[in-house]
Write a protein that holds these residues in place. Structure first.
Motif, PDB file in Angstrom:
ATOM      1  N   UNK A  98     -12.542 -10.927   3.797  1.00  0.00           N
ATOM      2  CA  UNK A  98     -11.143 -11.330   3.856  1.00  0.00           C
ATOM      3  C   UNK A  98     -10.279 -10.095   4.127  1.00  0.00           C
ATOM      4  N   UNK A  99     -10.002  -9.818   5.396  1.00  0.00           N
ATOM      5  CA  UNK A  99      -9.249  -8.605   5.747  1.00  0.00           C
ATOM      6  C   UNK A  99      -7.856  -8.564   5.123  1.00  0.00           C
ATOM      7  N   UNK A 100      -7.258  -9.736   4.904  1.00  0.00           N
ATOM      8  CA  UNK A 100      -5.903  -9.743   4.328  1.00  0.00           C
ATOM      9  C   UNK A 100      -5.944  -9.224   2.885  1.00  0.00           C
ATOM     10  N   UNK A 101      -6.940  -9.659   2.131  1.00  0.00           N
ATOM     11  CA  UNK A 101      -7.106  -9.146   0.767  1.00  0.00           C
ATOM     12  C   UNK A 101      -7.259  -7.629   0.793  1.00  0.00           C
ATOM     13  N   UNK A 102      -8.082  -7.139   1.691  1.00  0.00           N
ATOM     14  CA  UNK A 102      -8.295  -5.692   1.782  1.00  0.00           C
ATOM     15  C   UNK A 102      -6.970  -4.973   2.048  1.00  0.00           C
ATOM     16  N   UNK A 103      -6.196  -5.486   3.000  1.00  0.00           N
ATOM     17  CA  UNK A 103      -4.914  -4.843   3.322  1.00  0.00           C
ATOM     18  C   UNK A 103      -4.008  -4.785   2.092  1.00  0.00           C
ATOM     19  N   UNK A 104      -3.977  -5.870   1.337  1.00  0.00           N
ATOM     20  CA  UNK A 104      -3.103  -5.912   0.156  1.00  0.00           C
ATOM     21  C   UNK A 104      -3.563  -4.921  -0.905  1.00  0.00           C
ATOM     22  N   UNK A 105      -4.871  -4.779  -1.071  1.00  0.00           N
ATOM     23  CA  UNK A 105      -5.396  -3.855  -2.079  1.00  0.00           C
ATOM     24  C   UNK A 105      -5.112  -2.412  -1.678  1.00  0.00           C
ATOM     25  N   UNK A 106      -5.384  -2.109  -0.423  1.00  0.00           N
ATOM     26  CA  UNK A 106      -5.250  -0.725   0.029  1.00  0.00           C
ATOM     27  C   UNK A 106      -3.782  -0.313   0.122  1.00  0.00           C
ATOM     28  N   UNK A 107      -2.936  -1.233   0.619  1.00  0.00           N
ATOM     29  CA  UNK A 107      -1.599  -0.808   1.014  1.00  0.00           C
ATOM     30  C   UNK A 107      -0.486  -1.045   0.017  1.00  0.00           C
ATOM     31  N   UNK A 108      -0.665  -1.971  -0.918  1.00  0.00           N
ATOM     32  CA  UNK A 108       0.469  -2.364  -1.755  1.00  0.00           C
ATOM     33  C   UNK A 108       0.890  -1.250  -2.705  1.00  0.00           C
ATOM     34  N   UNK A 109       2.173  -0.955  -2.714  1.00  0.00           N
ATOM     35  CA  UNK A 109       2.745  -0.019  -3.678  1.00  0.00           C
ATOM     36  C   UNK A 109       3.918  -0.731  -4.345  1.00  0.00           C
ATOM     37  N   UNK A 110       4.590  -0.011  -5.246  1.00  0.00           N
ATOM     38  CA  UNK A 110       5.768  -0.592  -5.890  1.00  0.00           C
ATOM     39  C   UNK A 110       6.808  -1.027  -4.874  1.00  0.00           C
ATOM     40  N   UNK A 111       6.886  -0.305  -3.757  1.00  0.00           N
ATOM     41  CA  UNK A 111       7.970  -0.550  -2.800  1.00  0.00           C
ATOM     42  C   UNK A 111       7.639  -1.595  -1.747  1.00  0.00           C
ATOM     43  N   UNK A 112       6.353  -1.858  -1.494  1.00  0.00           N
ATOM     44  CA  UNK A 112       6.028  -2.703  -0.351  1.00  0.00           C
ATOM     45  C   UNK A 112       6.428  -4.155  -0.587  1.00  0.00           C
ATOM     46  N   UNK A 113       6.736  -4.815   0.505  1.00  0.00           N
ATOM     47  CA  UNK A 113       7.117  -6.223   0.460  1.00  0.00           C
ATOM     48  C   UNK A 113       6.431  -6.890   1.640  1.00  0.00           C
ATOM     49  N   UNK A 114       5.358  -7.584   1.373  1.00  0.00           N
ATOM     50  CA  UNK A 114       4.533  -8.149   2.439  1.00  0.00           C
ATOM     51  C   UNK A 114       4.891  -9.607   2.700  1.00  0.00           C
TER      52      UNK A 114
ATOM     53  N   UNK B 275       1.454 -10.714  12.692  1.00  0.00           N
ATOM     54  CA  UNK B 275       1.968  -9.353  12.441  1.00  0.00           C
ATOM     55  C   UNK B 275       3.451  -9.454  12.103  1.00  0.00           C
ATOM     56  N   UNK B 276       3.850  -8.634  11.135  1.00  0.00           N
ATOM     57  CA  UNK B 276       5.263  -8.605  10.741  1.00  0.00           C
ATOM     58  C   UNK B 276       5.783  -7.183  10.899  1.00  0.00           C
ATOM     59  N   UNK B 277       7.097  -7.031  10.912  1.00  0.00           N
ATOM     60  CA  UNK B 277       7.657  -5.689  11.103  1.00  0.00           C
ATOM     61  C   UNK B 277       7.717  -4.896   9.801  1.00  0.00           C
ATOM     62  N   UNK B 278       7.207  -5.457   8.719  1.00  0.00           N
ATOM     63  CA  UNK B 278       7.200  -4.740   7.444  1.00  0.00           C
ATOM     64  C   UNK B 278       6.071  -5.266   6.570  1.00  0.00           C
ATOM     65  N   UNK B 279       5.886  -4.635   5.410  1.00  0.00           N
ATOM     66  CA  UNK B 279       4.809  -5.055   4.519  1.00  0.00           C
ATOM     67  C   UNK B 279       3.487  -4.462   4.958  1.00  0.00           C
ATOM     68  N   UNK B 280       2.441  -4.771   4.220  1.00  0.00           N
ATOM     69  CA  UNK B 280       1.138  -4.156   4.493  1.00  0.00           C
ATOM     70  C   UNK B 280       0.117  -5.160   5.014  1.00  0.00           C
ATOM     71  N   UNK B 281       0.486  -6.451   5.042  1.00  0.00           N
ATOM     72  CA  UNK B 281      -0.506  -7.466   5.396  1.00  0.00           C
ATOM     73  C   UNK B 281      -0.247  -8.067   6.775  1.00  0.00           C
ATOM     74  N   UNK B 282      -1.323  -8.328   7.480  1.00  0.00           N
ATOM     75  CA  UNK B 282      -1.288  -9.121   8.716  1.00  0.00           C
ATOM     76  C   UNK B 282      -2.126 -10.363   8.428  1.00  0.00           C
ATOM     77  N   UNK B 283      -1.539 -11.335   7.755  1.00  0.00           N
ATOM     78  CA  UNK B 283      -2.342 -12.458   7.261  1.00  0.00           C
ATOM     79  C   UNK B 283      -2.982 -13.263   8.383  1.00  0.00           C
ATOM     80  N   UNK B 284      -4.171 -13.754   8.100  1.00  0.00           N
ATOM     81  CA  UNK B 284      -4.847 -14.633   9.046  1.00  0.00           C
ATOM     82  C   UNK B 284      -4.366 -16.068   8.820  1.00  0.00           C
TER      83      UNK B 284
END
Ligand SMILES: *[C@@H]1O[C@H](CO)[C@@H](O)[C@H](O)[C@H]1NC(C)=O
Ligand SMILES: *[C@@H]1O[C@H](CO)[C@@H](O)[C@H](O)[C@H]1NC(C)=O
Ligand SMILES: *[C@@H]1O[C@H](CO)[C@@H](O)[C@H](O)[C@H]1NC(C)=O
Ligand SMILES: *[C@@H]1O[C@H](CO)[C@@H](O)[C@H](O)[C@H]1NC(C)=O
Ligand SMILES: *[C@@H]1O[C@H](CO)[C@@H](O)[C@H](O)[C@H]1NC(C)=O
Length: 571
Positions: free
Chosen positions: A334-350, A442-451
């Motif tokens: 699940x690549x979306x899960x991976x993106x959320x784990x790797x990229x999410x910080x206090x500031x991110x908004x996916x 794909x979105x212009x912000x956040x860390x996820x490119x959900x499938x």
């Protein structure tokens, strides 16, 4: 006092400790700095912790190639669970561990740290196999003696490892009472004594101490700092909550309401509130890509990662080899899960797909899918989406074709609308059932490119629809199925002929998607070609003495019984 005397007694009765000289030097690190470097972390689950041996369960022995994938995927640390139970070659009082096994653990740690990944190594399923202080008739003297000897030998073998290697005293030690909790505290002290006696760099090494069950509540209640601790130390805890969502119990396929989020937030706050100045490590957590619904799962990972980041808690994803990374192909399931784990910080908004959050709902929608029922007309579909302040930049199909904004899809308010014209290029009334295509947003912000999966579905068909419970008792019952959409059940309702719930009568107080629902793994499961009723569930039918209906439900969970397949166990 008594605790300290007991440790002294164990030590005195054993071969003299020696202080080991290590080549090279040790780069001291504080627990705070160590913990700050860990995130994100990954567990090599079901591997060296498998019993009786590495390779005995579902994973091949760990190799450098898998660790390369983990490193390249963005992880900074690895927790290496190790079960020692089946590698003792001697008994009391020496409890000799097979040197080959000690060497294997040492070699795997080198594979990890030579990739510049931090490592935490532990004593794992031993906590249930021989070190369970709650077991009836547990010989606490033996547990303490063996635990000291085990850590003395681990400490001796690993004495010269660099400061990138931390030791965790014991995984999820059972504890039901304050007395058990005190015994776990004692095991922490014995562990510290043993590694100190083993010498080398161990007295400077970061250690992870644990509380009862390694759970946040018991740790808060009963954990005490070992007297005179000199090692840099952190507390490790695990989090698999809410139980019903994580383990697919009672038809709980929904997560993400404000109340769901608040519960998780509060759980972390209470632990942090108890240990305001102690570095904390989330050593295990997971929402499996196998058995949880993706939109709910992604909301869960996004929220958990935010809260952990707010409290400065690094997270180690539990991965049993079937949930997340496919170690054979090197692909994340699940690549979306991976993106959320790797990229999410206090500031991110996916941006994430929206889905049903109301536990009282009669059906569940999920914008992680475009579901189209076979035999029906193809119409436009409106998917509510949680943009979270971002703008949709593009949608691409699996062939790499970029969809045309305005004609293939459009955004209106908080929804993405796929046109009938576009969907008709993928689907007709007679398209074979299954996953037709996977789009990536794909979105212009956040860390996820959900499938977003396009799925043609219909009622799955079971090859047989009944059996006599007593004839099939004693083993799991595999029922061949022709999948017609997603190849997994969502939930299973189990109800006897008189209307009694086969399990957990109290689920009558839950919403319509949860009433009378059984629990994944305990009562039902599936594989590529079958749905499975477990031996335990068959026993329950025999015990109830009444024929029972197992209604398998599939995604989409539509209102009523439109996407179900029934199997009856007769008595
Ligand atoms: C408990 O363990 C200790 C240490 O191994 C051993 O000496 C003792 O005999 C054991 N007690 C029982 C009741 O087995
Ligand atoms: C801990 O420190 C105190 C005070 O120095 C000492 O009396 C006690 O023996 C120490 N305990 C251990 C286990 O070293
Ligand atoms: C400590 O944890 C317990 C159990 O979760 C909780 O009841 C208590 O409120 C917490 N204390 C603080 C100060 O957060
Ligand atoms: C679900 O179906 C039942 C009848 O089968 C109906 O009474 C109910 O209103 C429906 N609920 C929703 C949310 O569609
Ligand atoms: C399964 O059984 C339930 C309860 O009898 C019934 O309402 C439902 O229509 C059945 N489903 C199928 C696919 O036959």
């Amino acid at each position: 006092m008594q605790r300290l005397l007991a440790i002294a007694t164990i030590v005195a009765s054993l071969p003299a400790a020696y202080s080991q000289d290590c080549p090279g030097t040790f780069d001291p690190i504080t627990a705070e700095d160590f913990v700050a470097a860990l995130h994100p972390g990954w567990n090599v689950g079901n591997t060296l912790d498998a019993t009786p041996d590495e390779g005995s369960w579902n994973n091949a022995p760990i190799d450098g190639a898998t660790l390369d994938v983990v490193k390249e995927s963005g992880f900074n640390s690895i927790r290496l669970p190790v079960t020692w139970t089946h590698h003792f070659t001697g008994s009391s009082p020496d409890w000799t561990v097979d040197p080959k096994w000690l060497q294997r653990v040492s070699d795997v740690l080198d594979l990890i740290t030579e990739r510049d990944l931090y490592a935490i190594v532990n004593v794992h399923h031993d906590s249930w196999e021989w070190a369970d202080v709650t077991a009836a008739g547990a010989n606490i003297t033996m547990i303490e003696e063996k635990f000291y000897r085990l850590w003395y030998q681990i400490g001796t073998t690993l004495a010269c490892k660099s400061s990138m290697v931390a030791f965790e005293s014991i995984n999820e030690p059972p504890a039901n009472t304050a007395e058990d909790g005190a015994e776990i505290n004692k095991l922490n002290s014995i562990f510290l004594q043993a590694i100190a006696d083993a010498g080398g760099f161990n007295s400077q090494r970061v250690v992870n101490l644990v509380g009862g069950g390694e759970d946040s509540i018991k740790t808060s209640q009963w954990f005490e700092v070992p007297a005179n601790i000199t090692n840099p130390w952190a507390i490790q805890f695990h989090y698999y909550s809410p139980y019903d969502f994580i383990f697919s119990a009672w038809g709980k396929t929904i997560w993400g309401s404000d109340s769901d989020k608040d519960t998780l937030t509060t759980d972390f706050e209470l632990l942090r509130g108890n240990f305001t100045d102690v570095p904390l490590i989330l050593g295990e957590y997971d929402a499996s890509s196998t058995n949880t619904e993706p939109a709910a799962r992604w909301k869960y990972f996004d929220h958990l990662q935010h809260v952990a980041a707010q409290h400065g808690i690094p997270t180690f994803l539990w991965d049993n080899g079937e949930d997340q990374l496919d170690r054979t192909t090197g692909e994340w399931r699940d690549p979306t899960t991976l993106q959320l784990i790797i990229g999410t910080t206090e500031e991110t908004s996916s941006s994430l797909p929206d889905s049903t959050e109301d536990a009282a709902a009669a059906e569940q929608f999920s914008s992680a899918y475009i579901f189209h029922r076979a035999g029906t007309q193809v119409t436009s579909q409106t998917l509510p989406y949680l943009f979270n302040g971002n703008t949709l930049a593009s949608i691409t199909d699996s062939a790499g074709t970029v969809l045309e904004s305005g004609s293939d899809y459009s955004v209106s308010g908080e929804s993405i609308i796929f046109s009938a014209k576009y969907l008709a290029t993928k689907l007709t009334a007679s398209t074979p059932t299954g996953v037709v295509d996977t789009l990536t947003l794909e979105f212009d912000g956040g860390v996820a490119s959900p499938t977003l999966e396009i799925v043609q579905w219909d009622n799955p068909v079971l090859k047989t629809t009944d059996a006599i419970a007593s004839d099939v008792a004693g083993a799991d019952l595999s029922i061949p199925i022709t999948w017609k959409g997603l190849s997994k059940p969502a939930a299973v309702k189990a109800i006897s002929r008189s209307g009694t719930y086969l399990f957990d009568d109290w689920t009558q107080y839950l919403g319509p998607l949860q009433q009378a629902r059984a629990t994944y793994s305990s009562h039902w499961s599936w594989d590529d070609e079958n749905v499975i009723i477990t031996a335990a569930a068959i026993d329950a039918v025999v015990a109830a003495g009444e024929s029972s209906l197992f209604m398998f439900e599939f995604y989409p969970r539509v209102n009523g019984t439109a996407n179900t397949a029934n199997f009856t166990l007769n008595v």
